[in-house]
Design a protein around this motif. Structure first.
Motif, PDB file in Angstrom:
ATOM      1  N   LEU A  53     124.372  22.862 -39.510  1.00 39.76           N
ATOM      2  CA  LEU A  53     123.624  23.854 -38.751  1.00 39.76           C
ATOM      3  C   LEU A  53     124.147  25.261 -39.042  1.00 39.76           C
ATOM      4  O   LEU A  53     125.312  25.445 -39.411  1.00 39.76           O
ATOM      5  CB  LEU A  53     123.739  23.565 -37.258  1.00 39.76           C
ATOM      6  CG  LEU A  53     122.978  22.343 -36.745  1.00 39.76           C
ATOM      7  CD1 LEU A  53     123.338  22.064 -35.288  1.00 39.76           C
ATOM      8  CD2 LEU A  53     121.479  22.543 -36.888  1.00 39.76           C
ATOM      9  N   PRO A  54     123.295  26.273 -38.868  1.00 38.11           N
ATOM     10  CA  PRO A  54     123.769  27.655 -39.031  1.00 38.11           C
ATOM     11  C   PRO A  54     124.962  27.928 -38.112  1.00 38.11           C
ATOM     12  O   PRO A  54     125.034  27.411 -36.997  1.00 38.11           O
ATOM     13  CB  PRO A  54     122.554  28.491 -38.621  1.00 38.11           C
ATOM     14  CG  PRO A  54     121.379  27.597 -38.868  1.00 38.11           C
ATOM     15  CD  PRO A  54     121.859  26.209 -38.568  1.00 38.11           C
ATOM     16  N   GLU A  55     125.879  28.760 -38.557  1.00 38.52           N
ATOM     17  CA  GLU A  55     127.120  29.023 -37.826  1.00 38.52           C
ATOM     18  C   GLU A  55     126.850  29.538 -36.422  1.00 38.52           C
ATOM     19  O   GLU A  55     127.543  29.170 -35.474  1.00 38.52           O
ATOM     20  CB  GLU A  55     127.956  30.045 -38.605  1.00 38.52           C
ATOM     21  CG  GLU A  55     129.259  30.438 -37.923  1.00 38.52           C
ATOM     22  CD  GLU A  55     130.238  29.285 -37.777  1.00 38.52           C
ATOM     23  OE1 GLU A  55     131.124  29.378 -36.907  1.00 38.52           O
ATOM     24  OE2 GLU A  55     130.116  28.305 -38.535  1.00 38.52           O
ATOM     25  N   GLU A  56     125.819  30.387 -36.270  1.00 44.40           N
ATOM     26  CA  GLU A  56     125.556  30.950 -34.943  1.00 44.40           C
ATOM     27  C   GLU A  56     125.125  29.901 -33.933  1.00 44.40           C
ATOM     28  O   GLU A  56     125.280  30.074 -32.724  1.00 44.40           O
ATOM     29  CB  GLU A  56     124.502  32.068 -35.022  1.00 44.40           C
ATOM     30  CG  GLU A  56     123.116  31.629 -35.458  1.00 44.40           C
ATOM     31  CD  GLU A  56     122.918  31.726 -36.968  1.00 44.40           C
ATOM     32  OE1 GLU A  56     121.749  31.760 -37.396  1.00 44.40           O
ATOM     33  OE2 GLU A  56     123.925  31.768 -37.698  1.00 44.40           O
ATOM     34  N   ILE A  57     124.593  28.780 -34.418  1.00 42.09           N
ATOM     35  CA  ILE A  57     124.223  27.674 -33.531  1.00 42.09           C
ATOM     36  C   ILE A  57     125.433  26.776 -33.290  1.00 42.09           C
ATOM     37  O   ILE A  57     125.793  26.491 -32.144  1.00 42.09           O
ATOM     38  CB  ILE A  57     123.064  26.857 -34.131  1.00 42.09           C
ATOM     39  CG1 ILE A  57     121.795  27.699 -34.222  1.00 42.09           C
ATOM     40  CG2 ILE A  57     122.808  25.595 -33.301  1.00 42.09           C
ATOM     41  CD1 ILE A  57     120.624  26.992 -34.883  1.00 42.09           C
ATOM     42  N   ALA A  58     126.069  26.343 -34.366  1.00 43.76           N
ATOM     43  CA  ALA A  58     127.165  25.373 -34.257  1.00 43.76           C
ATOM     44  C   ALA A  58     128.370  25.919 -33.498  1.00 43.76           C
ATOM     45  O   ALA A  58     129.110  25.154 -32.871  1.00 43.76           O
ATOM     46  CB  ALA A  58     127.585  24.913 -35.647  1.00 43.76           C
ATOM     47  N   SER A  59     128.568  27.229 -33.539  1.00 48.42           N
ATOM     48  CA  SER A  59     129.754  27.824 -32.897  1.00 48.42           C
ATOM     49  C   SER A  59     129.468  28.334 -31.491  1.00 48.42           C
ATOM     50  O   SER A  59     130.354  28.912 -30.855  1.00 48.42           O
ATOM     51  CB  SER A  59     130.294  28.966 -33.760  1.00 48.42           C
ATOM     52  OG  SER A  59     129.329  30.013 -33.865  1.00 48.42           O
ATOM     53  N   ASP A  60     128.252  28.148 -30.999  1.00 46.04           N
ATOM     54  CA  ASP A  60     127.881  28.653 -29.670  1.00 46.04           C
ATOM     55  C   ASP A  60     128.403  27.697 -28.600  1.00 46.04           C
ATOM     56  O   ASP A  60     127.818  26.641 -28.341  1.00 46.04           O
ATOM     57  CB  ASP A  60     126.353  28.784 -29.574  1.00 46.04           C
ATOM     58  CG  ASP A  60     125.919  29.557 -28.333  1.00 46.04           C
ATOM     59  OD1 ASP A  60     126.720  29.636 -27.374  1.00 46.04           O
ATOM     60  OD2 ASP A  60     124.778  30.059 -28.324  1.00 46.04           O
ATOM     61  N   GLU A  61     129.528  28.049 -27.988  1.00 46.82           N
ATOM     62  CA  GLU A  61     130.184  27.152 -27.039  1.00 46.82           C
ATOM     63  C   GLU A  61     129.423  27.018 -25.726  1.00 46.82           C
ATOM     64  O   GLU A  61     129.775  26.181 -24.903  1.00 46.82           O
ATOM     65  CB  GLU A  61     131.623  27.623 -26.784  1.00 46.82           C
ATOM     66  CG  GLU A  61     132.509  27.455 -27.996  1.00 46.82           C
ATOM     67  CD  GLU A  61     133.983  27.606 -27.669  1.00 46.82           C
ATOM     68  OE1 GLU A  61     134.313  27.927 -26.500  1.00 46.82           O
ATOM     69  OE2 GLU A  61     134.802  27.390 -28.577  1.00 46.82           O
ATOM     70  N   ARG A  62     128.403  27.816 -25.518  1.00 47.06           N
ATOM     71  CA  ARG A  62     127.569  27.610 -24.330  1.00 47.06           C
ATOM     72  C   ARG A  62     126.812  26.294 -24.433  1.00 47.06           C
ATOM     73  O   ARG A  62     126.553  25.635 -23.423  1.00 47.06           O
ATOM     74  CB  ARG A  62     126.583  28.782 -24.170  1.00 47.06           C
ATOM     75  CG  ARG A  62     127.244  30.116 -23.890  1.00 47.06           C
ATOM     76  CD  ARG A  62     126.258  31.251 -23.947  1.00 47.06           C
ATOM     77  NE  ARG A  62     125.620  31.366 -25.263  1.00 47.06           N
ATOM     78  CZ  ARG A  62     124.723  32.303 -25.580  1.00 47.06           C
ATOM     79  NH1 ARG A  62     124.352  33.194 -24.662  1.00 47.06           N
ATOM     80  NH2 ARG A  62     124.201  32.362 -26.783  1.00 47.06           N
ATOM     81  N   PHE A  63     126.453  25.924 -25.669  1.00 43.90           N
ATOM     82  CA  PHE A  63     125.665  24.707 -25.877  1.00 43.90           C
ATOM     83  C   PHE A  63     126.433  23.627 -26.630  1.00 43.90           C
ATOM     84  O   PHE A  63     126.009  22.476 -26.672  1.00 43.90           O
ATOM     85  CB  PHE A  63     124.364  25.063 -26.599  1.00 43.90           C
ATOM     86  CG  PHE A  63     123.551  26.067 -25.835  1.00 43.90           C
ATOM     87  CD1 PHE A  63     122.907  25.707 -24.663  1.00 43.90           C
ATOM     88  CD2 PHE A  63     123.478  27.390 -26.255  1.00 43.90           C
ATOM     89  CE1 PHE A  63     122.181  26.638 -23.932  1.00 43.90           C
ATOM     90  CE2 PHE A  63     122.754  28.327 -25.536  1.00 43.90           C
ATOM     91  CZ  PHE A  63     122.105  27.953 -24.368  1.00 43.90           C
ATOM     92  N   TYR A  64     127.561  24.010 -27.216  1.00 43.16           N
ATOM     93  CA  TYR A  64     128.477  23.045 -27.833  1.00 43.16           C
ATOM     94  C   TYR A  64     129.881  23.308 -27.298  1.00 43.16           C
ATOM     95  O   TYR A  64     130.745  23.817 -28.013  1.00 43.16           O
ATOM     96  CB  TYR A  64     128.439  23.167 -29.363  1.00 43.16           C
ATOM     97  CG  TYR A  64     127.154  22.676 -29.984  1.00 43.16           C
ATOM     98  CD1 TYR A  64     126.958  21.316 -30.230  1.00 43.16           C
ATOM     99  CD2 TYR A  64     126.127  23.560 -30.303  1.00 43.16           C
ATOM    100  CE1 TYR A  64     125.777  20.851 -30.796  1.00 43.16           C
ATOM    101  CE2 TYR A  64     124.939  23.104 -30.864  1.00 43.16           C
ATOM    102  CZ  TYR A  64     124.771  21.752 -31.105  1.00 43.16           C
ATOM    103  OH  TYR A  64     123.595  21.298 -31.657  1.00 43.16           O
ATOM    104  N   PRO A  65     130.096  23.010 -25.999  1.00 39.51           N
ATOM    105  CA  PRO A  65     131.398  23.303 -25.392  1.00 39.51           C
ATOM    106  C   PRO A  65     132.517  22.506 -26.035  1.00 39.51           C
ATOM    107  O   PRO A  65     132.299  21.429 -26.593  1.00 39.51           O
ATOM    108  CB  PRO A  65     131.201  22.895 -23.927  1.00 39.51           C
ATOM    109  CG  PRO A  65     130.059  21.932 -23.935  1.00 39.51           C
ATOM    110  CD  PRO A  65     129.167  22.361 -25.054  1.00 39.51           C
ATOM    111  N   ASP A  66     133.737  23.050 -25.944  1.00 33.89           N
ATOM    112  CA  ASP A  66     134.876  22.387 -26.558  1.00 33.89           C
ATOM    113  C   ASP A  66     135.282  21.146 -25.761  1.00 33.89           C
ATOM    114  O   ASP A  66     134.786  20.897 -24.662  1.00 33.89           O
ATOM    115  CB  ASP A  66     136.054  23.352 -26.708  1.00 33.89           C
ATOM    116  CG  ASP A  66     136.532  23.923 -25.365  1.00 33.89           C
ATOM    117  OD1 ASP A  66     136.340  23.258 -24.320  1.00 33.89           O
ATOM    118  OD2 ASP A  66     137.094  25.029 -25.361  1.00 33.89           O
ATOM    119  N   GLU A  67     136.216  20.394 -26.315  1.00 34.06           N
ATOM    120  CA  GLU A  67     136.619  19.130 -25.701  1.00 34.06           C
ATOM    121  C   GLU A  67     137.266  19.335 -24.333  1.00 34.06           C
ATOM    122  O   GLU A  67     137.144  18.491 -23.448  1.00 34.06           O
ATOM    123  CB  GLU A  67     137.569  18.369 -26.635  1.00 34.06           C
ATOM    124  CG  GLU A  67     136.888  17.793 -27.866  1.00 34.06           C
ATOM    125  CD  GLU A  67     137.765  16.800 -28.610  1.00 34.06           C
ATOM    126  OE1 GLU A  67     138.528  16.074 -27.940  1.00 34.06           O
ATOM    127  OE2 GLU A  67     137.684  16.756 -29.847  1.00 34.06           O
TER     128      GLU A  67
END
Length: 357
Positions: free
Chosen positions: A311-325
């Motif tokens: 996925l584009p970096e701006e999507i994959a790195s968006d922690e609002r929708f891909y929060p960390d562990e």
């Protein structure tokens, strides 16, 4: 009598001819009744190009039908009159469908692409060992807010929703588990809590919020927030993404106490006629390239670890929708609490709604 017989023969010949013609046309396109796949899914919840690609690669004709609620989907499948080969229910619906005998077990040997799913999203409480379901999309429940309308509030905690500056500025989802879960989480309790004292405490705290609640609404919450008719909303992350696409002033956060971790999973209903094709489709959707394309189209979070890397970096790195562990460890899947306790949750939520009116 001879004329009546003649008319009967004509009707029979015409009917037989139509049946033969339909069969011939289907076969001439490379499809037959045993070579179709009926998918039952939420509306606009798959990239149509991927359905075309699946047809081209497999020769299987896809029939795509939609539902607008888990309850409507379960009722239709439970009736058993219509063939559905693959469906995409939410986690609590999967738990209930298992209990009601509405699902077929999956053959993992036919799903080699299952290896790409993030282990965090496998073997969860609603389907141990993923015997009946495979993750499709996932997300959270959190807070959408308009920074221009809320002053210095950042909503790091659920308790920020009780701030007196938010009078008549909050929209809530019309969902008992979501609202009661918010109340329980704000007190440090599990959103699956069944302790009566804790439930009453959560209801009492929610009642204190009512001056801040503008309305309790359904799907229209997306339009209302995008149009800035309220400053804050309790929403699912997928809806938050859509709202923010419409109005880029808005932001989304999952409070620090934790929240709900929701899933929509692929299953094979008991109505399936093309079980082999159903496994082919599920495995196709698990292909990293396919899953990445689907995630970009739909806008929800993919559980496919390999797809995330595409996925584009701006999507994959968006922690609002891909929060960390660290955050996901504080998130909880809704447990199936049983009919009696679910009814009690609904009763407490109704009391809160009536107080709001």
């Amino acid at each position: 009598m001879t004329q009546l017989v003649r008319m009967f023969v004509i009707v029979f010949v015409v009917s037989f001819g139509l049946i033969y013609l339909t069969s011939y046309l289907n076969d001439s396109e490379g499809y037959s009744g045993s070579n179709t796949l009926t998918i039952y899914n939420w509306g606009d919840y798959v990239d149509p190009e991927l359905l075309d690609r699946f047809e081209d690669e497999t020769g299987i004709k896809v029939i795509y039908q939609t539902f607008d609620s888990n309850e409507a989907m379960m009722t239709k499948i439970g009736q058993g009159g219509t063939t559905f080969d693959v469906s995409i229910p939410s986690e609590y619906a999967i738990s209930k469908m298992k209990e009601d005998g509405l699902l077929l077990k999956l053959d993992h040997s036919k799903l080699p692409n299952l290896k790409y799913i993030d282990p965090r999203f496998m073997n969860l409480s609603f389907d141990p060992d993923n015997a009946y379901s495979i993750p499709y999309f996932w997300g959270t429940v959190g807070i959408v807010f308009n920074p221009e309308l809320v002053g210095d509030l950042t909503f790091s905690s659920w308790n920020d929703l009780w701030d007196k500056s938010l009078r008549n500025q909050i929209l809530l989802l019309d969902g008992a588990r979501e609202v009661m879960g918010m109340g329980l989480n704000s007190l440090g309790y599990s959103l699956n809590d069944t302790e009566e004292a804790h439930l009453q405490e959560a209801k009492a705290k929610l009642l204190q919020m009512t001056p801040n609640v503008k309305a309790i609404v359904g799907d229209e919450i997306k339009m209302l927030l995008a149009n800035e008719e309220a400053a804050v909303g309790l929403v699912w992350s997928g809806d938050a993404s859509e709202i923010m696409d419409e109005n880029d002033k808005l932001d989304y956060i999952v409070p620090e106490e934790g929240s709900n971790l929701w899933f929509d999973n692929m299953v094979i209903p008991k109505t399936a006629k093309n079980i082999e094709g159903a496994h082919q489709f599920i495995n196709f959707m698990l292909d990293p390239e396919v899953a990445a394309q689907n995630a970009e189209y739909v806008g929800y979070s993919t559980p496919n670890e390999a797809a995330l890397a595409l996925l584009p970096e701006e999507i994959a790195s968006d922690e609002r929708f891909y929060p960390d562990e660290e955050l996901t460890e504080r998130l909880e899947v809704y447990d199936n609490l049983g009919k009696r306790m679910l009814a009690h949750y609904n009763e407490l939520f109704l009391e809160f709604k009536m107080h709001k009116k």
